[in-house]
Design a protein around this motif. Structure first.
Motif, short mmCIF file in Angstrom:
data_model
loop_
_atom_site.label_atom_id
_atom_site.label_comp_id
_atom_site.label_asym_id
_atom_site.label_seq_id
_atom_site.Cartn_x
_atom_site.Cartn_y
_atom_site.Cartn_z
N LEU A 8 0.83 -1.21 0.00
CA LEU A 8 0.00 0.00 0.00
C LEU A 8 0.86 1.25 0.00
O LEU A 8 0.63 2.18 -0.78
CB LEU A 8 -0.93 0.02 1.23
N MET A 37 -5.72 3.66 9.30
CA MET A 37 -6.63 2.66 8.76
C MET A 37 -6.92 1.57 9.80
O MET A 37 -6.02 1.16 10.53
CB MET A 37 -6.02 1.97 7.53
N TYR A 91 -10.33 -1.96 6.89
CA TYR A 91 -10.22 -0.96 5.83
C TYR A 91 -8.94 -1.18 5.01
O TYR A 91 -8.96 -1.10 3.79
CB TYR A 91 -10.25 0.46 6.39
N GLU A 142 -8.89 -1.91 1.13
CA GLU A 142 -8.16 -0.99 0.26
C GLU A 142 -7.14 -1.77 -0.58
O GLU A 142 -6.99 -1.52 -1.77
CB GLU A 142 -7.47 0.08 1.11
N LYS A 144 -9.02 -3.61 -3.26
CA LYS A 144 -9.49 -2.66 -4.28
C LYS A 144 -8.37 -2.26 -5.23
O LYS A 144 -8.58 -2.18 -6.44
CB LYS A 144 -10.09 -1.43 -3.60
#
Length: 67
Positions: free
Chosen positions: A12, A48, A52, A56, A59
């Motif tokens: 991320l 976060m 979440y 994320e 996604k």
């Protein structure tokens, strides 16, 4: 699980670092210097929840996954 969590967070962070347009618009506006980029991303990821962060990651890395 610890290794998986570290990998997700690292992925991320690197994605947001390379693609700042993926950050929420209000966070993009906070970035005024190159030095602030990493801090804003770290703060965003730190805030976060586990759920979440997982959503994320799905996604962003598995766009065919329903989130």
């Amino acid at each position: 699980m610890s290794h998986k969590a570290k990998r997700f967070i690292k992925e991320l962070f690197n994605l947001y670092l390379d693609n700042q347009e993926q950050l929420p618009l209000e966070l993009q506006k906070k970035i005024t210097t190159v030095n602030e980029v990493r801090r804003v991303i770290c703060d965003y990821i730190a805030a976060m929840t586990d759920r979440y962060a997982l959503d994320e990651h799905k996604k962003l890395f598995d766009p065919h996954e329903k989130v």
